[in-house]
Scaffold this motif. Sequence first.
Motif, PDB file in Angstrom:
ATOM      1  N   THR A 139       0.824  -1.214   0.000  1.00  0.00           N
ATOM      2  CA  THR A 139       0.000   0.000   0.000  1.00  0.00           C
ATOM      3  C   THR A 139       0.854   1.258   0.000  1.00  0.00           C
ATOM      4  O   THR A 139       0.307   2.364  -0.060  1.00  0.00           O
ATOM      5  N   ASN A 140       2.163   1.114   0.074  1.00  0.00           N
ATOM      6  CA  ASN A 140       3.056   2.274   0.179  1.00  0.00           C
ATOM      7  C   ASN A 140       3.800   2.515  -1.130  1.00  0.00           C
ATOM      8  O   ASN A 140       4.200   1.571  -1.824  1.00  0.00           O
ATOM      9  N   ILE A 141       3.968   3.782  -1.453  1.00  0.00           N
ATOM     10  CA  ILE A 141       4.792   4.187  -2.591  1.00  0.00           C
ATOM     11  C   ILE A 141       5.914   5.067  -2.050  1.00  0.00           C
ATOM     12  O   ILE A 141       5.646   6.125  -1.468  1.00  0.00           O
ATOM     13  N   ASP A 142       7.133   4.637  -2.257  1.00  0.00           N
ATOM     14  CA  ASP A 142       8.280   5.392  -1.768  1.00  0.00           C
ATOM     15  C   ASP A 142       8.420   6.690  -2.549  1.00  0.00           C
ATOM     16  O   ASP A 142       8.078   6.775  -3.732  1.00  0.00           O
ATOM     17  N   LEU A 143       8.939   7.711  -1.896  1.00  0.00           N
ATOM     18  CA  LEU A 143       9.135   9.005  -2.541  1.00  0.00           C
ATOM     19  C   LEU A 143      10.087   8.928  -3.728  1.00  0.00           C
ATOM     20  O   LEU A 143      10.039   9.779  -4.628  1.00  0.00           O
ATOM     21  N   ASP A 144      10.965   7.917  -3.751  1.00  0.00           N
ATOM     22  CA  ASP A 144      11.906   7.753  -4.859  1.00  0.00           C
ATOM     23  C   ASP A 144      11.333   6.928  -6.004  1.00  0.00           C
ATOM     24  O   ASP A 144      11.990   6.763  -7.036  1.00  0.00           O
ATOM     25  N   ASN A 145      10.123   6.426  -5.831  1.00  0.00           N
ATOM     26  CA  ASN A 145       9.479   5.625  -6.862  1.00  0.00           C
ATOM     27  C   ASN A 145       9.122   6.511  -8.050  1.00  0.00           C
ATOM     28  O   ASN A 145       8.661   7.639  -7.874  1.00  0.00           O
ATOM     29  N   PRO A 146       9.340   6.052  -9.288  1.00  0.00           N
ATOM     30  CA  PRO A 146       8.950   6.864 -10.456  1.00  0.00           C
ATOM     31  C   PRO A 146       7.477   7.271 -10.442  1.00  0.00           C
ATOM     32  O   PRO A 146       7.128   8.336 -10.962  1.00  0.00           O
ATOM     33  N   LEU A 147       6.618   6.449  -9.858  1.00  0.00           N
ATOM     34  CA  LEU A 147       5.200   6.806  -9.764  1.00  0.00           C
ATOM     35  C   LEU A 147       5.005   8.041  -8.894  1.00  0.00           C
ATOM     36  O   LEU A 147       4.124   8.873  -9.165  1.00  0.00           O
ATOM     37  N   ALA A 148       5.822   8.161  -7.844  1.00  0.00           N
ATOM     38  CA  ALA A 148       5.743   9.342  -6.984  1.00  0.00           C
ATOM     39  C   ALA A 148       6.166  10.591  -7.751  1.00  0.00           C
ATOM     40  O   ALA A 148       5.582  11.672  -7.573  1.00  0.00           O
ATOM     41  N   GLU A 149       7.160  10.446  -8.613  1.00  0.00           N
ATOM     42  CA  GLU A 149       7.603  11.565  -9.445  1.00  0.00           C
ATOM     43  C   GLU A 149       6.510  11.971 -10.430  1.00  0.00           C
ATOM     44  O   GLU A 149       6.247  13.164 -10.645  1.00  0.00           O
ATOM     45  N   ASP A 150       5.855  10.972 -11.027  1.00  0.00           N
ATOM     46  CA  ASP A 150       4.760  11.269 -11.956  1.00  0.00           C
ATOM     47  C   ASP A 150       3.636  12.012 -11.240  1.00  0.00           C
ATOM     48  O   ASP A 150       3.094  12.998 -11.767  1.00  0.00           O
ATOM     49  N   LEU A 151       3.266  11.533 -10.070  1.00  0.00           N
ATOM     50  CA  LEU A 151       2.183  12.163  -9.317  1.00  0.00           C
ATOM     51  C   LEU A 151       2.561  13.572  -8.884  1.00  0.00           C
ATOM     52  O   LEU A 151       1.731  14.492  -8.936  1.00  0.00           O
ATOM     53  N   MET A 152       3.815  13.769  -8.480  1.00  0.00           N
ATOM     54  CA  MET A 152       4.259  15.086  -8.054  1.00  0.00           C
ATOM     55  C   MET A 152       4.165  16.083  -9.205  1.00  0.00           C
ATOM     56  O   MET A 152       3.762  17.242  -9.005  1.00  0.00           O
ATOM     57  N   GLY A 153       4.505  15.648 -10.407  1.00  0.00           N
ATOM     58  CA  GLY A 153       4.410  16.539 -11.556  1.00  0.00           C
ATOM     59  C   GLY A 153       2.988  16.994 -11.813  1.00  0.00           C
ATOM     60  O   GLY A 153       2.732  18.163 -12.141  1.00  0.00           O
ATOM     61  N   ILE A 154       2.023  16.084 -11.645  1.00  0.00           N
ATOM     62  CA  ILE A 154       0.621  16.442 -11.869  1.00  0.00           C
ATOM     63  C   ILE A 154       0.136  17.391 -10.782  1.00  0.00           C
ATOM     64  O   ILE A 154      -0.545  18.385 -11.062  1.00  0.00           O
ATOM     65  N   TYR A 155       0.480  17.112  -9.536  1.00  0.00           N
ATOM     66  CA  TYR A 155       0.075  18.006  -8.449  1.00  0.00           C
ATOM     67  C   TYR A 155       0.739  19.371  -8.575  1.00  0.00           C
ATOM     68  O   TYR A 155       0.143  20.395  -8.234  1.00  0.00           O
ATOM     69  N   GLU A 156       1.975  19.387  -9.056  1.00  0.00           N
ATOM     70  CA  GLU A 156       2.652  20.668  -9.261  1.00  0.00           C
ATOM     71  C   GLU A 156       1.935  21.484 -10.343  1.00  0.00           C
ATOM     72  O   GLU A 156       1.736  22.698 -10.185  1.00  0.00           O
ATOM     73  N   THR A 157       1.523  20.819 -11.414  1.00  0.00           N
ATOM     74  CA  THR A 157       0.766  21.513 -12.458  1.00  0.00           C
ATOM     75  C   THR A 157      -0.563  22.018 -11.928  1.00  0.00           C
ATOM     76  O   THR A 157      -0.983  23.144 -12.233  1.00  0.00           O
ATOM     77  N   MET A 158      -1.253  21.184 -11.144  1.00  0.00           N
ATOM     78  CA  MET A 158      -2.504  21.619 -10.542  1.00  0.00           C
ATOM     79  C   MET A 158      -2.286  22.814  -9.623  1.00  0.00           C
ATOM     80  O   MET A 158      -3.055  23.786  -9.643  1.00  0.00           O
ATOM     81  N   GLY A 159      -1.229  22.770  -8.829  1.00  0.00           N
ATOM     82  CA  GLY A 159      -0.936  23.877  -7.928  1.00  0.00           C
ATOM     83  C   GLY A 159      -0.679  25.170  -8.679  1.00  0.00           C
ATOM     84  O   GLY A 159      -1.153  26.235  -8.270  1.00  0.00           O
ATOM     85  N   ASP A 160       0.060  25.085  -9.780  1.00  0.00           N
ATOM     86  CA  ASP A 160       0.303  26.278 -10.597  1.00  0.00           C
ATOM     87  C   ASP A 160      -1.006  26.827 -11.166  1.00  0.00           C
ATOM     88  O   ASP A 160      -1.232  28.050 -11.179  1.00  0.00           O
ATOM     89  N   THR A 161      -1.867  25.936 -11.646  1.00  0.00           N
ATOM     90  CA  THR A 161      -3.136  26.362 -12.243  1.00  0.00           C
ATOM     91  C   THR A 161      -4.025  27.053 -11.219  1.00  0.00           C
ATOM     92  O   THR A 161      -4.568  28.137 -11.465  1.00  0.00           O
ATOM     93  N   LEU A 162      -4.190  26.437 -10.051  1.00  0.00           N
ATOM     94  CA  LEU A 162      -5.044  27.025  -9.018  1.00  0.00           C
ATOM     95  C   LEU A 162      -4.457  28.326  -8.487  1.00  0.00           C
ATOM     96  O   LEU A 162      -5.193  29.264  -8.162  1.00  0.00           O
TER      97      LEU A 162
END
Length: 801
Positions: free
Chosen positions: A522-545
């Motif tokens: 159930t855990n995704i490490d911060l170094d996991n590529p999936l975490a990097e993908d998710l961070m990019g989307i949240y960063e884009t959302m944060g910029d938009t809002l």
Amino acid sequence: MAASERSVDKQVDMTSSSFLQKFRLYETRSSFYMIGRDKNRTSWRVLKLDRTEPTEVNIYEDSTAYTEAECFETLRRIHEGNRSSGGLKFVTTCYGIIGFIRFLGPYYMLIITKRKKLGEICGHTVYGVAKSKIITIPHASVLSNVACSKDEKRYKRLLCTVDLTKDFFFSYSYHIMHTLQRNLSDKMERHTYYESMFVWNEYLTRKIRNNVQDCMWTVALVYGFFKQVKLSVSEKKFRLTLIARRSRHYAGTRYLKRGVNEKGRVANDVETEQIVFEEAQDGNPGRISSVVQNRGSIPLFWSQETSRLNIKPDIILSAKDPNFEATRLHFENLGKRYGNPIIILNLIKTREKRPRETILRAEFANAIRYINKGLSKEDRLRPLHWDLHKHSRKKGTNVLAILGRLATYALNLTGIFYCHLTPDLSGDGFQNQNPSTLENNDGDGSYDLPSKDEIAPDLAVESGNDSKDATEDRQKEATMLQKGVLRTNCIDCLDRTNVAQYAYGLVAFGRQLHALGLTESTNIDLDNPLAEDLMGIYETMGDTLALQYGGSAAHNKIFCERRGQWRAATQSQEFFRTLQRYYSNAYMDAEKQDAINVFLGYFQPQPDKAALWELGSDQHYNAARFLANAVPENSRSTIKRSLSESSILSESSATALGRHGCAEKDEEVKGLSDSAPEISTSETATIAASLSAPPPILEELGLDDILENDCFCCDGHGEQCTCAAFDMDWVSSSGNSCEDESYGRSTVVRSFETIPESTKIESEICVVEPDSSSIKLNSEAISGIPESYVRWVMDEEGHFW
């Protein structure tokens, strides 16, 4: 009772022919004719708009469903009948009506002339607006002089500044204004869903919705953020969708909309939904999961004056609501929308050289304690305070890891939504039949959700007596519901809040992938590529809002550091974003706020009344409206606007208003829009164990160390309550009692003033000097600007939060 026995089938009378997706607009001298067809070109409908009235619009809907040949025969007859006046002329192709609006003269129609595909949910396409057009309804021969007046043209230009091609999205067949969980569990009439707090053209569509039987001609526009990406893990493909829905209530720009209004609406109120579903293979039904979180301004009456001379305006805390009625209404609304518990993650500062955020932090703590005294133990608000600014400046502190632990605590309380889709729940079937496994609906908008204790024993017993195949079948039918929500805030609810929402989204992401059977953990490490993908989307959302509310992209210092970006480049980027936000707030926001008010119908121009641009600051509301609640929420005060809706009132006004809460029955709170307990796994026994086990307490997760000092108090009956798990290291022991309401709110507190002894909050505020070593400036990074000025901008709210 097993979960499967508690549910009922709910039929929704919506077929694919109910959704018109492409339109052609024609005109004669006396009328507009809009021809609409469905996706399959099997049903054609006609809408007529009268053009003979200079200041009215009369709408007529032909109830006949035509074939294509019948429809064009009808158009031919219309052309023949109007040949003497020029006949029937083609105007444009469009993809839906946004709405109708009138300023001082004629009515205008707003239409979508080009759309773009953003993604799809359960087979339902979600579109963005690529191009729009505004059309004058009356024929030029009947227009009055007002239609060409200077004020009319200015209002029209103002409306056009609302850029519908940026961050507005819609779907013809999926209720994108609602969460996945609500869509799969709620029978929703199409007229009703336009009343959602997230539909921004609710006002614009009133005219047509009051004249036609169905809403097939219009699209419900949601404003915020939509992003969908295809990802894979262990060669298993899935789609990740992130949706942010901005509330139309108390909507506006950063300094012109702060805090809460009298109805409990907060500024910058955004619902974020994270959806994960597997790609269906060989026609087999897929599994889907979602999780919802919320952000919004601190629900107190406070404001900041827009200033061209001060990049960090002073915070003004108003005394107009001594009993926290508006704050209570806000959390009641959250409870009706999401269920309980409501977990509050407050990220504002606890210590400052000059008290600014700390004033709000202490008053917010008082409000929560005051409200919790009147709630049952299970319904009490669950606040968590963590000073992100302070901890992000400490060397060696892994901010995201700590926020992840806080997120784990919250998710253990609320759970996530998960269900197994059947073939008829994708595509058009989604609207034809709701799933038969969610919850009972008695028709009053309330839902009887299966609890963790009810689901888990049944699963455990049945799995012990049946075959492996039968157990797997029951796993597919298992439906998990989110119940409760995490509400995050900082001062602007932009920069720090977005970091915290990413941390929450990452923890939830791991549980969603596990529930879908895509990962073993159930855990995704911060170094996991999936975490990097998710961070990019949240960063884009944060910029938009942030651009929508604050005027610049978000400050992403923590994300940049996580990626290992060059520190000097990060400092330079953040500094110029601060200046961009300042310029937008000081010079652009007033007009932007006026445009929002016109678009949402909060200001409706009237002849012989003051024009919108003559009214001054937007932060307004007259006392009569608050006292009697006689004026609708979308109306406008006719007096000159004061500084702020949460601005300073006279002593008599404050006394008169203090005890008048304006509770309202909202359409969007009729049902549980976003709720659920816990996550399902691929193993039945694991499901039972995870659902029946109580959520870990703060100490088990190590949060007692993170939060430093939890405030435990008694509710007056000898029962202990955790009413404020705040960072209380600067509050004296006298603040540990819920009965001690020691903060005197008889005066307004300004952040730049020395707080008088009579208004200090339970104890002295410890003033600490900032650690100058924590900010190291590179002279080459921001060349040409004095270092002292750069340090001043970056030291507090503007840059490092």
